[in-house]
Scaffold this active site. Structure first.
Site, mmCIF file in Angstrom:
data_model
loop_
_atom_site.group_PDB
_atom_site.id
_atom_site.type_symbol
_atom_site.label_atom_id
_atom_site.label_comp_id
_atom_site.label_asym_id
_atom_site.label_seq_id
_atom_site.Cartn_x
_atom_site.Cartn_y
_atom_site.Cartn_z
ATOM 1 N N LYS A 1 0.818 -1.222 0.000
ATOM 2 C CA LYS A 1 0.000 0.000 0.000
ATOM 3 C C LYS A 1 0.851 1.270 0.000
ATOM 4 O O LYS A 1 0.630 2.189 -0.790
ATOM 5 C CB LYS A 1 -0.916 0.030 1.226
ATOM 6 C CG LYS A 1 -1.983 -1.015 1.258
ATOM 7 C CD LYS A 1 -2.873 -0.858 2.470
ATOM 8 C CE LYS A 1 -2.177 -1.118 3.784
ATOM 9 N NZ LYS A 1 -1.803 -2.525 3.983
ATOM 10 N N THR A 2 1.808 1.312 0.915
ATOM 11 C CA THR A 2 2.592 2.536 1.075
ATOM 12 C C THR A 2 3.412 2.834 -0.173
ATOM 13 O O THR A 2 3.428 3.965 -0.669
ATOM 14 C CB THR A 2 3.518 2.423 2.303
ATOM 15 O OG1 THR A 2 2.712 2.279 3.479
ATOM 16 C CG2 THR A 2 4.392 3.658 2.437
ATOM 17 N N GLU B 1 -3.515 6.277 1.225
ATOM 18 C CA GLU B 1 -3.364 4.883 1.617
ATOM 19 C C GLU B 1 -4.554 4.493 2.467
ATOM 20 O O GLU B 1 -4.940 5.214 3.392
ATOM 21 C CB GLU B 1 -2.056 4.720 2.399
ATOM 22 C CG GLU B 1 -1.744 3.318 2.807
ATOM 23 C CD GLU B 1 -0.363 3.196 3.432
ATOM 24 O OE1 GLU B 1 -0.133 2.202 4.150
ATOM 25 O OE2 GLU B 1 0.485 4.087 3.216
#
Length: 463
Positions: free
Chosen positions: A125-126, A169
């Protein structure tokens, strides 16, 4: 607190907002955007963290330590899932009838009428959120964004932009990723994790179904075709027909298809093949880049411009982050805390190490995750030439009887290492010129990078 009250800069905000746990990366991101939009912000945290000084310099009122008095004149309080129910500031807010928002609810309010891009997935995600943001800024857009780590190319992990795009995010760990209203949603992968919250793997999969259902009819789900859980989700969403689906990956089912070798990748867009040039290693990062490309194309960015902007991405903090080199030994740090993430980080490290050796210092994160995935962690760690395992970092959990790092080391035929100098000595034992040392985990293992480099400096100085 209404959405309008937290809209873009220039919109009046009537009441101050107080953050409990403002030093956390997610909380500080929301606070940073509010400060930039002229919201009166205060906040507190148990520790005095660097980001708190940064926020204070920008005008936030900051306190170290939790005290009911810190809430002050706040009209709204923001708290994350890690804040305990008996926190004195949380109790004071509830006693006073002050509305308490989850961090994700406050972030969702800030999004207003923007074209919202949310990035979810068990892993990646990051990095993917960072790639999208760096790409968009690289082609001249000024999006708002909130990312779960600092990004060197951006200087910060959150900002309020001038354009009507908001990239965020979306954290599935506590179900809070369901609080957003995305126009574009990315799902990098879907695996069983955070079972302390969900209870079962099926509950995790259902949550991702609910996440995809947030998209409007003219929205877009950008999703990895190479991951079994994500591919199954893509099929369900496509069959339902309530929104569009764009698949990416090396699979023949992918609309954006990854071609070539790990060292010479390219992407097929329609019938045209384009080179994919990245500075970050690993096949997983090539997939993350395709997700970012899919978002950019949906926003109307030219493919060649988007791919050129991706070349400037240098990674995010704690995502295979280079910490330094001494005596020819390179030290990296990675946030990986699920077996799949650990495997991806070690494969990337193998690429960097080449013919040399890879030495890993791993810290398990959460008792529940260690209990569920001990064998899988051990299998991932076998990709290293040597693996040293620390005690479990508990984070938000209380100890679980019978659960320790020995559940992992038993599969490796070793014992957990004592912390501090013993761990540094253990991971460096046998390390030589050209080797790579990788610290891995979501806890305080990140501090070992500096200790390892200091030990190497001392060894060089004393011959």
């Amino acid at each position: 607190m209404s959405t309008a009250e937290l809209n873009h800069a220039g919109t009046p905000v009537r009441q101050p907002v107080h953050f409990i746990g403002i030093g956390g990366v997610g909380m500080s991101a929301v606070a940073r955007i509010m400060v930039a939009r002229d919201v009166a912000v205060s906040g507190s945290d148990a520790k005095d963290l660097p980001v708190m000084h940064d926020l204070e310099a920008q005008g936030a009122r900051i306190a170290v330590g939790y005290d009911a008095a810190n809430v002050g004149p706040a009209g709204t309080v923001v708290a994350g899932s890690a804040i305990r129910a008996d926190n004195p500031e949380l109790l004071a807010a509830r006693d006073a009838g002050i509305p308490v928002l989850h961090r994700s609810e406050a972030l969702a309010a800030l999004m207003g009428e923007d074209r919202v891009v949310t990035v979810a997935g068990t892993h990646g995600k990051t990095t993917t959120t960072s790639m999208i943001t760096v790409l968009l800024k690289g082609i001249g857009l000024d999006p708002s964004y909130a990312i779960g780590a600092a990004v060197p190319a951006l200087g910060v992990n959150a900002a309020s932009g001038a354009d009507d795009v908001f990239v965020a995010e979306a954290d599935e760990s506590d179900g809070s990723f369901l609080n957003y209203s995305p126009r574009i949603a990315v799902v990098t992968n879907v695996e069983a994790d955070h079972l302390d919250h969900y209870g079962t793997a099926d509950a995790v999969y259902r949550a991702f179904d609910d996440f995809a259902a947030l998209l409007p009819a003219d929205g877009l789900l950008v999703i990895c075709a190479d991951d079994d859980g994500a591919a199954a989700l893509a099929d369900r969403v496509a069959a339902a027909g309530h929104t569009r689906v764009l698949r990416y990956g090396a699979s023949e089912a992918a609309d954006l298809r990854l071609l070539g070798t790990a060292s010479d990748p390219s992407v097929l867009i329609g019938e045209q093949e384009h080179p994919l040039r990245l500075t970050v290693p690993g096949r997983h990062n090539q997939l993350n880049a395709l997700a970012a490309l899919g978002v950019a194309l949906e926003l109307g960015v030219n493919a060649d411009d988007a791919l050129a902007a991706l070349e400037d991405f240098r990674g995010a903090a704690r995502r295979f982050e280079f910490k330094g080199e001494v005596g020819g030994i390179r030290v990296y740090d990675d946030y990986a805390h699920h077996p799949t993430e650990v495997r991806a980080a070690l494969n990337a490290a193998r690429t960097v190490a080449g013919e040399h050796r890879l030495h890993v210092l791993f810290q398990p994160h959460l008792f529940s995750r260690t209990r569920e995935f001990a064998q899988e962690f051990a299998e991932s760690l076998r990709l290293a030439d040597t693996a040293v395992v620390l005690d479990i970092y508990p984070a938000r959990e209380d100890p679980i009887p019978g659960v320790s790092s020995e559940l992992i080391t038993a599969y490796l035929g070793t014992k957990p290492s004592e912390p501090g100098e013993r761990a540094v000595e253990a991971v460096l034992r046998g390390a030589g010129e050209g080797d790579v040392v990788l610290t891995v985990g979501a806890g305080d293992v990140t501090a070992y990078g500096a200790l390892i480099l200091d030990a190497l400096e001392d060894a060089v100085a004393h011959g």
